[in-house]
Every structure is written in C-alpha cells, then in structure tokens.
Design a protein around this motif. Sequence first.
Motif, PDB file in Angstrom:
ATOM      1  N   ASN A 162       0.846  -1.188  -0.075  1.00 46.54           N
ATOM      2  CA  ASN A 162      -0.239  -0.027  -0.044  1.00 46.54           C
ATOM      3  C   ASN A 162       0.701   1.204   0.049  1.00 46.54           C
ATOM      4  O   ASN A 162       0.407   2.457  -0.392  1.00 46.54           O
ATOM      5  CB  ASN A 162      -0.883   0.101   1.121  1.00 46.54           C
ATOM      6  N   ARG A 163       2.181   1.020   0.414  1.00 47.27           N
ATOM      7  CA  ARG A 163       2.944   2.265   0.239  1.00 47.27           C
ATOM      8  C   ARG A 163       2.986   2.881  -1.273  1.00 47.27           C
ATOM      9  O   ARG A 163       3.386   4.091  -1.491  1.00 47.27           O
ATOM     10  CB  ARG A 163       4.564   2.033   0.834  1.00 47.27           C
ATOM     11  N   ARG A 164       2.875   1.700  -2.220  1.00 47.66           N
ATOM     12  CA  ARG A 164       3.061   2.196  -3.600  1.00 47.66           C
ATOM     13  C   ARG A 164       1.876   2.371  -4.193  1.00 47.66           C
ATOM     14  O   ARG A 164       1.698   2.732  -5.387  1.00 47.66           O
ATOM     15  CB  ARG A 164       3.571   0.894  -4.265  1.00 47.66           C
ATOM     16  N   VAL A 165       0.649   2.299  -3.464  1.00 53.20           N
ATOM     17  CA  VAL A 165      -0.690   2.720  -4.125  1.00 53.20           C
ATOM     18  C   VAL A 165      -0.867   4.287  -3.938  1.00 53.20           C
ATOM     19  O   VAL A 165      -0.634   4.779  -2.706  1.00 53.20           O
ATOM     20  CB  VAL A 165      -1.876   2.006  -3.223  1.00 53.20           C
ATOM     21  N   LEU A 166      -1.214   4.782  -5.113  1.00 50.02           N
ATOM     22  CA  LEU A 166      -1.477   6.248  -4.992  1.00 50.02           C
ATOM     23  C   LEU A 166      -2.859   6.509  -5.093  1.00 50.02           C
ATOM     24  O   LEU A 166      -3.810   5.819  -5.604  1.00 50.02           O
ATOM     25  CB  LEU A 166      -1.029   6.876  -6.247  1.00 50.02           C
ATOM     26  N   GLN A 167      -3.197   7.709  -4.547  1.00 50.03           N
ATOM     27  CA  GLN A 167      -4.588   8.186  -4.714  1.00 50.03           C
ATOM     28  C   GLN A 167      -4.819   9.175  -5.853  1.00 50.03           C
ATOM     29  O   GLN A 167      -4.373  10.096  -5.860  1.00 50.03           O
ATOM     30  CB  GLN A 167      -4.892   8.929  -3.122  1.00 50.03           C
ATOM     31  N   GLY A 199     -10.614   9.564  -6.287  1.00 43.14           N
ATOM     32  CA  GLY A 199     -10.923   9.178  -5.182  1.00 43.14           C
ATOM     33  C   GLY A 199     -10.398   7.403  -5.213  1.00 43.14           C
ATOM     34  O   GLY A 199     -10.341   6.745  -4.172  1.00 43.14           O
ATOM     35  N   LEU A 200     -10.021   7.038  -6.586  1.00 43.79           N
ATOM     36  CA  LEU A 200      -9.700   5.918  -6.945  1.00 43.79           C
ATOM     37  C   LEU A 200      -8.186   5.675  -6.377  1.00 43.79           C
ATOM     38  O   LEU A 200      -7.403   6.579  -6.253  1.00 43.79           O
ATOM     39  CB  LEU A 200      -9.451   5.709  -8.663  1.00 43.79           C
ATOM     40  N   ARG A 201      -7.902   4.542  -5.697  1.00 41.06           N
ATOM     41  CA  ARG A 201      -6.721   4.102  -5.158  1.00 41.06           C
ATOM     42  C   ARG A 201      -6.022   3.240  -6.509  1.00 41.06           C
ATOM     43  O   ARG A 201      -6.786   2.468  -7.211  1.00 41.06           O
ATOM     44  CB  ARG A 201      -6.835   3.042  -4.130  1.00 41.06           C
ATOM     45  N   LEU A 202      -4.816   3.615  -6.852  1.00 37.65           N
ATOM     46  CA  LEU A 202      -4.169   3.451  -8.171  1.00 37.65           C
ATOM     47  C   LEU A 202      -2.822   2.681  -7.909  1.00 37.65           C
ATOM     48  O   LEU A 202      -1.908   3.140  -7.205  1.00 37.65           O
ATOM     49  CB  LEU A 202      -4.038   4.281  -9.176  1.00 37.65           C
ATOM     50  N   LEU A 203      -2.499   1.396  -8.321  1.00 35.34           N
ATOM     51  CA  LEU A 203      -1.419   0.741  -8.471  1.00 35.34           C
ATOM     52  C   LEU A 203      -1.046   0.404 -10.227  1.00 35.34           C
ATOM     53  O   LEU A 203      -1.461  -0.382 -10.724  1.00 35.34           O
ATOM     54  CB  LEU A 203      -1.049  -0.495  -7.740  1.00 35.34           C
TER      55      LEU A 203
END
Length: 199
Positions: free
Chosen positions: A74-79, A83-87
């Motif tokens: 989750n440290r690599r997941v961007l907002q 509102g979507l969380r994105l990898l």
Amino acid sequence: ARIITFVGAKGGVGTTTVAINIAAALNVEEKSVTLVELQSYPGTMVYHLNMALAQDLGDLLALDSSELNWREVNRRVLQHTSGLRLLTAPQDAADFALSVEHAKGIVDALTIRTDYLILDIPTVAGDAMREVLEITDLIVLVTEPEIVSVKATKAKLDTLRDWSLSDRTRLVILSRSPSASMMRRDQVETELGLTPNSE
C-alpha cells in the motif's frame, strides 16, 4: 474485497479503458476501489488518468515476495483525485518478472480495506496469471467484433475453459467505430460457438 479482472483478447481492444470506467463507476457509488495494472512492463493507465507517479509496481517486483505485506504494497498505491486508489505498471521495464508469489502477495495485500479490487492483466497465459484468475470473482474478457480479435477471443475462452474458469467469465464486445471488417453479432456468436443465452 470483490475481485474483478479485465483481460483483452489481444492488445488494443480497449481493456484498460473499460477497467478504468468500471472502477470509476463503482467509485461514484461511494465504494472503496483499488485499480491495478498487473504487469511487469510499461502500461498506459498512467496516461489515461493523467498522473505523475513516483512509485509503481516495479518497486514491488524488486522486493522478495516474502516482504509483500499490506504496508509495503500500500505504500506504492496512489490516490487519484477521483478517489480511486491506483497501482500502475512500471513506467520502465522491470528487471524482475511477475512471479506467482509476487502476483498472489500483491493481490492478497490489496484485498484488505477495499470493497473492489479491479485488475487489468495482460493475458490469459502463464502460472502467475492463472493464479490471479483462480482467486478472481469475475473475469471480464474484452474484445472487438472483427475476425482477428474474435479468433483470439476463442483461444482465450478455450484456455479459461481448460482452467475451469468459464463459469465466472463474461464477454464484453466493444464496437468503437464502424468498418468493413466488423462482424455482426450472430457471426461472432457462431465463430465463438456461443448461443444468445450462453455465458
């Protein structure tokens, strides 16, 4: 989390666009949605969403699979602003392939604290992709109504059938612009061996 995986019959049929739009629609319904471009080579999601990224999937592939816990992933997941969380996929070709262990570790970590995990995968082949598809709730195979795409679709459907995944697979046929090579619905159904009420 409910896992929905999108895969194209071949490149360029609009799979990433469909995955983003479904993720955005779920997000509008105030669901927590994480969208992942699960491949070890550069993708297009970052351009679709107009994002500048500091981290991506390549950072996770460089780790040992035993390190893929919720915090690291989750440290690599961007907002995204929506509102979507994105990898996203690596923006440079990764030095490491996507192994079965990495695929499972990343997906397992991302199912925590999200309502929907939307995966955009490159193909229906290989052990890593099979692992992902086997833990998926719904597989969406995206294609176009032209002969090359339809033949590629048949090959993918045959593989999914061999893997006993037909029951969770749905077909989306995108007809983006009229052309002389476009097939009619009945021609597509005949080529794929489908009836109007099957799958």
